[in-house]
Design a protein around this motif. Structure first.
Motif, mmCIF file in Angstrom:
data_model
loop_
_atom_site.group_PDB
_atom_site.id
_atom_site.type_symbol
_atom_site.label_atom_id
_atom_site.label_comp_id
_atom_site.label_asym_id
_atom_site.label_seq_id
_atom_site.Cartn_x
_atom_site.Cartn_y
_atom_site.Cartn_z
ATOM 1 N N TYR A 221 0.792 -1.179 -0.005
ATOM 2 C CA TYR A 221 0.112 -0.083 -0.023
ATOM 3 C C TYR A 221 0.829 1.239 -0.086
ATOM 4 C CZ TYR A 221 -3.701 -3.203 1.556
ATOM 5 O OH TYR A 221 -4.483 -4.372 1.747
ATOM 6 N N ARG A 222 0.341 2.217 -0.875
ATOM 7 C CA ARG A 222 1.377 3.352 -0.951
ATOM 8 C C ARG A 222 0.374 4.648 -1.035
ATOM 9 N NH1 ARG A 222 5.460 4.045 -5.728
ATOM 10 N NH2 ARG A 222 6.753 2.487 -4.487
ATOM 11 N N PHE A 223 0.857 5.553 -0.001
ATOM 12 C CA PHE A 223 0.042 6.661 0.018
ATOM 13 C C PHE A 223 1.009 7.881 0.326
ATOM 14 C CE2 PHE A 223 -1.831 3.188 2.909
ATOM 15 C CZ PHE A 223 -3.155 3.091 2.384
ATOM 16 N N GLU A 224 0.384 9.076 -0.156
ATOM 17 C CA GLU A 224 1.117 10.327 -0.149
ATOM 18 C C GLU A 224 0.849 10.941 1.197
ATOM 19 O OE1 GLU A 224 3.218 11.922 -2.555
ATOM 20 O OE2 GLU A 224 3.041 10.071 -3.502
ATOM 21 N N VAL A 225 2.074 11.227 1.942
ATOM 22 C CA VAL A 225 1.784 11.595 3.349
ATOM 23 C C VAL A 225 2.730 12.900 3.260
ATOM 24 C CG1 VAL A 225 2.203 11.233 5.781
ATOM 25 C CG2 VAL A 225 1.405 9.368 4.227
ATOM 26 N N LYS A 230 4.646 6.931 1.159
ATOM 27 C CA LYS A 230 4.622 6.210 2.396
ATOM 28 C C LYS A 230 4.099 5.009 2.008
ATOM 29 C CE LYS A 230 5.536 5.286 6.815
ATOM 30 N NZ LYS A 230 4.760 6.088 7.962
ATOM 31 N N GLU A 231 4.868 3.680 2.342
ATOM 32 C CA GLU A 231 4.337 2.367 2.097
ATOM 33 C C GLU A 231 4.099 1.500 3.358
ATOM 34 O OE1 GLU A 231 6.995 0.512 -0.724
ATOM 35 O OE2 GLU A 231 6.473 1.577 -2.306
ATOM 36 N N VAL A 232 3.156 0.858 3.265
ATOM 37 C CA VAL A 232 2.838 -0.157 4.452
ATOM 38 C C VAL A 232 2.483 -1.460 3.810
ATOM 39 C CG1 VAL A 232 1.111 -0.627 6.063
ATOM 40 C CG2 VAL A 232 1.749 1.815 5.654
ATOM 41 N N GLN A 233 3.076 -2.479 4.603
ATOM 42 C CA GLN A 233 2.818 -3.798 4.010
ATOM 43 C C GLN A 233 2.508 -4.646 5.171
ATOM 44 O OE1 GLN A 233 5.984 -5.828 1.653
ATOM 45 N NE2 GLN A 233 7.071 -3.435 1.230
ATOM 46 N N PHE A 234 1.639 -5.909 4.939
ATOM 47 C CA PHE A 234 1.523 -6.826 5.922
ATOM 48 C C PHE A 234 2.823 -7.616 6.036
ATOM 49 C CE2 PHE A 234 -3.000 -6.025 4.809
ATOM 50 C CZ PHE A 234 -3.635 -6.369 5.699
ATOM 51 N N ARG A 235 3.049 -7.694 7.409
ATOM 52 C CA ARG A 235 4.417 -8.469 7.896
ATOM 53 C C ARG A 235 4.198 -9.903 7.741
ATOM 54 N NH1 ARG A 235 8.178 -4.115 8.225
ATOM 55 N NH2 ARG A 235 6.959 -2.430 8.595
#
Length: 356
Positions: A221-225, A230-235
């Motif tokens: 997942y990528r968002f503009e912050v 900013k990327e977030v992934q399930f670990r």
């Protein structure tokens, strides 16, 4: 306030497999302590990075006065983990439920038995406002590192607003969130809240979306912050599904990590196939055709067939396999041999029984 040890935090963020520990009973629906100890050892030997005890798969009825099994189960698994004398980090997670008062008491009990984190259920609290649930979370986080839990409404959870999650992720000592909303939109609320939080780098996202396990693990997942990406992934995952065929779950997560490090079309194709097979298997395991009525007996049935449990008995005598569920479990076992770990279990049982 207990903090998560450095090595265990590193494992949490590297991504690992957390099986949700079932409850072993005998034909009289009394605790089968030897069976309970065997299962904990199976999860250790399978290569799981920890285990969650006292959660939904362990049956919430364990807390009722007539059974009073919560503390005993925490103790049994803690003893087996200690006996294993592991040289690798292994995270002990205790399920925590109920009112603020009950949740605080359970958190203190978990600490007493050496547990590292509390999987804080927000189910069964329909009368509380979002702010009251946030205050409950803060109170528990003052005692033990919190593993948040977004539970789908069909099994007792509720839908929370995006604003709730923006506040939840900013609570000190919240270390992880298990997203089990079974809903892409609600999952995105959690992911976006993590991305936009100043504590985002301190929170590990884990899938509990049993209908979407492999897809979650592959998602980026990528968002503009504040003007930057900013990327977030399930670990990893904390799943009732991973209470069975656990060594294969460990292999699967490793395959996902390898693909992310060095993607190839062949690896992508394989993971897409395994992903759809896993979802089909989960439908049988969790009895989706009957609104999850047989989800716990379904887990038990697979373990019984492998010789890891004696029977599918639950504390609630009405909690049984649904009509046709056994046949579906046979189908997915036969159709998807890459998913099950029968050979591993046979070898494990031979070793375990020779040492007992």
């Amino acid at each position: 306030m207990k903090r998560l040890e450095t090595q265990k935090r590193e494992l949490l963020f590297a991504g690992t497999v957390f099986p949700a520990h079932p409850l072993c009973l005998n034909e009289d629906r009394l605790l089968d302590e030897n069976g309970q100890r065997l299962l904990t050892n199976y999860y250790i030997e399978s290569g799981a990075g920890g285990v969650a005890v006292g959660v939904h798969s362990t049956q919430f009825e364990i807390r009722l006065p007539q059974y009073d099994l919560f503390e005993r189960l925490l103790k049994i698994s803690a003893e087996e983990i200690d006996k294993a004398k592991l040289t690798r980090p292994f995270i002990r997670i205790a399920g925590i439920v109920g009112s603020t008062e009950q949740a605080i008491a359970e958190a203190k009990l978990a600490i007493a038995y050496g547990y590292d984190m509390g999987l804080l259920s927000m189910g069964g609290l329909q009368e509380l406002t979002e702010n009251e649930i946030l205050r409950r979370t803060e109170a528990v986080a003052q005692i033990i590192p919190v593993f948040g839990f977004y539970l789908q409404p069909s099994v007792g959870g509720r839908i929370f607003s995006y604003d709730f999650w923006t506040k939840f992720v900013n609570i000190e000592n919240v270390e992880a969130i298990k997203c089990a909303s079974f809903n892409r939109y609600q999952t995105l609320d959690v992911v976006r809240a993590i991305a936009n939080s100043p504590r985002g780098e301190q929170i590990a996202l884990y899938t509990g979306n049993d209908d979407n396990i492999v897809a979650d693990l592959l998602s980026i997942y990528r968002f503009e912050v504040n003007g930057s990406a900013k990327e977030v992934q399930f670990r990893g995952g904390l799943l009732g599904h991973w209470a069975v065929w656990t060594s294969k779950a460990v292999e699967l997560l490793q395959l996902v990590k390898e693909f992310k490090m060095q993607p190839t079309p062949e690896k992508w194709r394989h993971l897409q196939i395994v992903g759809s097979q896993t979802t089909d298997a989960n439908a049988a395991l969790f009895d989706v055709a009957n609104d999850f009525e047989g989800c716990i007996p379904g887990i038990h049935e697979v373990l019984v067939r492998q010789g890891l449990m004696k029977g599918v008995w639950c504390l609630n005598p009405h909690e049984v396999l649904s009509d046709g569920q056994s046949g579906e479990l046979t189908r997915i076992h036969n159709d998807y041999p890459l998913l099950h770990d029968d050979d591993f279990v046979r070898e494990f049982l031979e070793r375990y029984e020779s040492q007992s």
